[in-house]
Design a protein around this motif. Structure first.
Motif, PDB file in Angstrom:
ATOM      1  N   UNK A 420       0.823  -1.218   0.000  1.00 56.73           N
ATOM      2  CA  UNK A 420       0.000   0.000   0.000  1.00 56.73           C
ATOM      3  C   UNK A 420       0.856   1.269   0.000  1.00 56.73           C
ATOM      4  N   UNK A 421       0.262   2.343  -0.524  1.00 58.78           N
ATOM      5  CA  UNK A 421       0.887   3.660  -0.374  1.00 58.78           C
ATOM      6  C   UNK A 421       0.425   4.194   0.981  1.00 58.78           C
ATOM      7  N   UNK A 422       1.395   4.498   1.853  1.00 53.60           N
ATOM      8  CA  UNK A 422       1.038   4.965   3.196  1.00 53.60           C
ATOM      9  C   UNK A 422       1.592   6.368   3.411  1.00 53.60           C
ATOM     10  N   UNK A 423       0.690   7.290   3.744  1.00 56.47           N
ATOM     11  CA  UNK A 423       1.089   8.672   4.038  1.00 56.47           C
ATOM     12  C   UNK A 423       0.849   8.974   5.506  1.00 56.47           C
ATOM     13  N   UNK A 424       1.718   9.752   6.105  1.00 62.67           N
ATOM     14  CA  UNK A 424       1.397  10.383   7.389  1.00 62.67           C
ATOM     15  C   UNK A 424       1.241  11.871   7.104  1.00 62.67           C
ATOM     16  N   UNK A 425       0.045  12.399   7.330  1.00 64.30           N
ATOM     17  CA  UNK A 425      -0.150  13.847   7.189  1.00 64.30           C
ATOM     18  C   UNK A 425       0.114  14.448   8.566  1.00 64.30           C
ATOM     19  N   UNK A 426       1.127  15.302   8.638  1.00 63.09           N
ATOM     20  CA  UNK A 426       1.677  15.696   9.944  1.00 63.09           C
ATOM     21  C   UNK A 426       1.734  17.207  10.111  1.00 63.09           C
ATOM     22  N   UNK A 427       1.919  17.618  11.358  1.00 62.97           N
ATOM     23  CA  UNK A 427       2.239  19.009  11.660  1.00 62.97           C
ATOM     24  C   UNK A 427       3.701  19.065  12.086  1.00 62.97           C
ATOM     25  N   UNK A 428       4.287  20.262  12.060  1.00 61.32           N
ATOM     26  CA  UNK A 428       5.705  20.355  12.433  1.00 61.32           C
ATOM     27  C   UNK A 428       5.891  20.138  13.929  1.00 61.32           C
ATOM     28  N   UNK A 429       4.822  20.308  14.715  1.00 67.10           N
ATOM     29  CA  UNK A 429       4.906  19.997  16.146  1.00 67.10           C
ATOM     30  C   UNK A 429       4.824  18.493  16.365  1.00 67.10           C
ATOM     31  N   UNK A 430       3.751  17.890  15.886  1.00 61.62           N
ATOM     32  CA  UNK A 430       3.505  16.468  16.135  1.00 61.62           C
ATOM     33  C   UNK A 430       4.628  15.568  15.636  1.00 61.62           C
ATOM     34  N   UNK A 431       5.152  15.873  14.454  1.00 58.62           N
ATOM     35  CA  UNK A 431       6.130  14.941  13.865  1.00 58.62           C
ATOM     36  C   UNK A 431       7.363  14.820  14.763  1.00 58.62           C
ATOM     37  N   UNK A 447       8.596   2.407   2.681  1.00 52.80           N
ATOM     38  CA  UNK A 447       8.474   3.623   1.862  1.00 52.80           C
ATOM     39  C   UNK A 447       7.385   4.586   2.335  1.00 52.80           C
ATOM     40  N   UNK A 448       7.280   4.765   3.641  1.00 49.85           N
ATOM     41  CA  UNK A 448       6.266   5.668   4.206  1.00 49.85           C
ATOM     42  C   UNK A 448       6.554   7.109   3.754  1.00 49.85           C
ATOM     43  N   UNK A 449       5.490   7.818   3.374  1.00 48.19           N
ATOM     44  CA  UNK A 449       5.644   9.221   2.974  1.00 48.19           C
ATOM     45  C   UNK A 449       5.079  10.112   4.078  1.00 48.19           C
ATOM     46  N   UNK A 450       5.870  11.054   4.532  1.00 47.27           N
ATOM     47  CA  UNK A 450       5.400  11.968   5.579  1.00 47.27           C
ATOM     48  C   UNK A 450       5.237  13.363   4.975  1.00 47.27           C
ATOM     49  N   UNK A 451       3.999  13.864   4.978  1.00 44.91           N
ATOM     50  CA  UNK A 451       3.747  15.207   4.457  1.00 44.91           C
ATOM     51  C   UNK A 451       3.611  16.144   5.652  1.00 44.91           C
ATOM     52  N   UNK A 452       4.651  16.921   5.906  1.00 40.82           N
ATOM     53  CA  UNK A 452       4.589  17.853   7.045  1.00 40.82           C
ATOM     54  C   UNK A 452       3.954  19.154   6.564  1.00 40.82           C
ATOM     55  N   UNK A 453       2.804  19.498   7.154  1.00 42.55           N
ATOM     56  CA  UNK A 453       2.177  20.786   6.848  1.00 42.55           C
ATOM     57  C   UNK A 453       2.828  21.780   7.812  1.00 42.55           C
ATOM     58  N   UNK A 454       3.971  22.275   7.395  1.00 43.45           N
ATOM     59  CA  UNK A 454       4.838  23.046   8.292  1.00 43.45           C
ATOM     60  C   UNK A 454       4.387  24.505   8.354  1.00 43.45           C
ATOM     61  N   UNK A 455       3.682  24.829   9.455  1.00 47.13           N
ATOM     62  CA  UNK A 455       3.178  26.199   9.603  1.00 47.13           C
ATOM     63  C   UNK A 455       3.903  26.963  10.715  1.00 47.13           C
ATOM     64  N   UNK A 456       4.975  26.394  11.230  1.00 49.66           N
ATOM     65  CA  UNK A 456       5.790  27.046  12.270  1.00 49.66           C
ATOM     66  C   UNK A 456       5.015  27.316  13.560  1.00 49.66           C
ATOM     67  N   UNK A 457       3.861  26.678  13.713  1.00 50.64           N
ATOM     68  CA  UNK A 457       3.073  26.840  14.942  1.00 50.64           C
ATOM     69  C   UNK A 457       2.553  25.493  15.400  1.00 50.64           C
TER      70      UNK A 457
END
Ligand code: TPP
Length: 550
Positions: A420-431, A447-457
């Motif tokens: 499977x294609x596995x993504x972790x949708x993350x924040x810059x805090x949580x990760x 091959x896990x993909x981590x998408x950090x929605x990096x908003x600096x908060x």
């Protein structure tokens, strides 16, 4: 113990060694069970949980006594709140030292009593096989949940004749699977007579595998479907009857629909406060049918007119046989109006907005990926903007809301679903809460993909401070303190990419999907974007900011 685990069909254990589990680790050295060494016991517990959610099997984790065991606690509590089948095995100090404040002693059965479905301290090796059999049975039947087995190290060294029990009987534990016929008839009658019915579908529907039956009830009878965070995937998001998620950050049309409904058919959902909002104001005109395997959940928060205790899949099958189609044409027209008036939206300009990233992950994976999330805005945007099409593709800490859950859960999911294609949708805090698991992912070639929605908060907390605390951003700004996630990923042997422009989002995702390695995608998104609609705490759920005030 290994023989028991083999008998249970355990393929993989996630864990971390230590002094009081040395005998078990020595056996694991050449056992035919895969062992995944995480880099923190919390990672092991979440990985076992992610494995369980993605596959439907029992997840297993293992840790040493004292600090090893206490490091499992957040992961066990996370699984408990979301009814996830898990067996956690811990080493304990030698039997005669228990209660002596021995080195690395912690009363882990005491500590985990309120966050496990059941737990055991093994006092005699002759009980071990029975206890393991019971643990797997309890974890995976009825309303599933975590079970902990604490094994003192002297007992690990004892010998006994091995015999795995074939049958077990646990006094007082006999979950009801089949719905009461009289109640099914009453429910069918209520559905046939309803003018404004709604299905309210929770994680229980996914756990029991009731997605097909939910879909049948909805589509054959033209009943709209609202899902909880954990229910997403039980009914395809692209179907015209789907209302998406309901509750605090649910769609406005799901919230307006449930509030105006005259019949709620709740399936494996527990009327959690994030869903109901202000309880006295919740769905004032609705009769409630509640299908749940846990009798303690029924009428706990909301008074139920037709309770049906049983397994969601079995009960829905029974119900589908007896239901007659209600006339919902007017109702669906009204819902279409709400959908047109209050669509899920965000500003579509040339800025890099987090919602756009999630939409592009959906477009690139066509709803086929397993999406794990962290907690906060990232989690809510994932729930709102990824169109979940199938059960067991949305893995998120709903009940406990555990930051740091998503990445190790993604590792567990990828272990259970290698293709499977596995993504972790993350924040810059949580990760950063379980970032050490980069090593686990890379070493195991996941091959896990981590998408950090990096908003600096710490975005979700900042959003509350913006809206309700006069923008006093007290300790929620991470700006300038985050590591360089690209370099960090690279230092572990993973691949890192930084994306700062909207037009680079899709190509970066496509590129990441082609890389057979762990990838960190560091998306530098708009920093003060908010999650809307939003029901302020304590309000009725149709009183949404940016969703129309009823
Ligand atoms: C372990 C833990 N600690 C604290 C919180 C409280 N909390 C909820 S959301 C949040 C902010 C999350 O920030 P980030 O991971 O950057 O995600 P964002 O909201 O920015 O997407 C915090 C601190 C939590 N849910 N879990």
């Amino acid at each position: 113990m290994i023989e028991c685990l083999k008998n249970e069909g355990v393929e993989v254990i996630f864990g971390y060694p230590g002094g009081q589990v040395l005998p078990i680790f020595d056996e694991l050295y050449d056992a035919p069970i895969k062992f995944i060494l995480t880099r923190h016991e919390q990672g092991a517990a979440h990985a076992a949980d992610g494995y369980a959610r993605a596959t439907g099997k029992v997840g297993v984790c293992l840790a040493t006594s004292g600090p090893g065991a206490t490091n499992l606690v957040t992961g066990i509590a996370t699984a408990y709140m979301d009814s996830i089948p898990m067996v956690a095995i811990t080493g304990q100090v030698k039997s005669f030292l228990i209660g002596n404040d021995a080195f690395q002693e912690a009363d882990i059965t005491g500590i985990t009593r309120p966050i496990t479905k059941h737990n055991y301290l093994v006092e005699d090796v002759r009980d071990l096989a029975r206890i393991l059999k019971e643990a797997f049975h309890i974890a995976s039947t009825g309303r599933p949940g975590p079970v902990l087995i604490d094994i003192p190290s002297d007992i690990q060294m004892q010998e006994t004749e091995f015999e795995y029990p074939q049958k077990i009987e646990i006094r007082g534990y006999n979950p009801t699977y089949i719905g009461h016929i009289g109640q099914i008839k009453r429910a069918a009658k209520a559905i046939a007579e309803a003018k404004r019915p709604i299905l309210y579908v929770g994680g229980g529907a996914i756990i029991s595998g009731a997605s097909e039956e939910v879909t049948e009830l909805a589509t054959k009878n033209d009943i709209p479907v609202a899902m909880t965070l954990l229910g997403l995937g039980a009914f395809p998001a692209t179907d015209k009857l789907s209302l998406g998620m309901l509750g605090m950050h649910g769609t406005a049309y799901a919230n307006h629909s449930i509030m105006e409904s005259d019949l709620i058919i709740a399936v494996g959902a527990r009327f959690d406060d994030r869903v109901t909002g202000k309880l006295d104001a919740f769905a004032p005109h609705a009769k409630v049918i509640h299908i749940d395997i846990d009798p303690a959940s029924v009428s706990k928060n909301v008074e139920v007119d037709i309770p049906i205790v049983g397994d969601a899949k079995t009960v829905m099958k029974q119900l589908n046989k007896s239901v007659k189609k209600p006339d919902t044409a007017e109702w669906l027209k009204k819902i279409e109006e709400w959908k047109k008036k209050y669509p899920l939206k965000y500003k579509d300009d040339n800025k890099l907005r987090p919602q756009y990233v999630v939409e592009e992950i959906y477009n690139a994976t066509k709803g086929e990926a397993i999406i794990c999330t962290e907690v906060g805005q990232n989690q809510m945007w994932a729930a709102q903007f990824y169109k979940f099409m199938k059960p067991r593709t949305m893995l998120s800490s709903g009940g406990l809301g555990t930051m740091g859950y998503g990445f190790p859960a993604a590792i567990g999911a990828q272990m259970g679903k290698p293709g499977a294609v596995v993504f972790d949708i993350a924040g810059d805090g949580s990760i950063q809460m379980n970032i050490q698991e980069l090593a686990t992912a890379v070493v195991n070639k996941l091959p896990v993909k981590v998408a950090i929605l990096n908003n600096c908060y710490l975005g979700m907390v900042r959003q509350w401070q913006e809206l309700f605390y006069k923008k006093r951003y007290s300790y929620t700004c991470l700006g300038g303190t985050c590591p360089d996630f690209v370099k960090l990923a690279e230092s572990y042997g993973a691949v890192g990419m930084r994306i700062t422009r909207k037009e680079d989002v899709r190509p970066a995702i496509e590129k990441a999907l082609k890389i057979d390695n762990t990838v960190f995608l560091d998306f530098h998104v708009e920093q003060e974007e908010n999650v809307f609609p939003m029901v302020p705490a304590g309000e009725a759920i149709n009183r949404m900011i940016e969703g129309g005030l009823a």
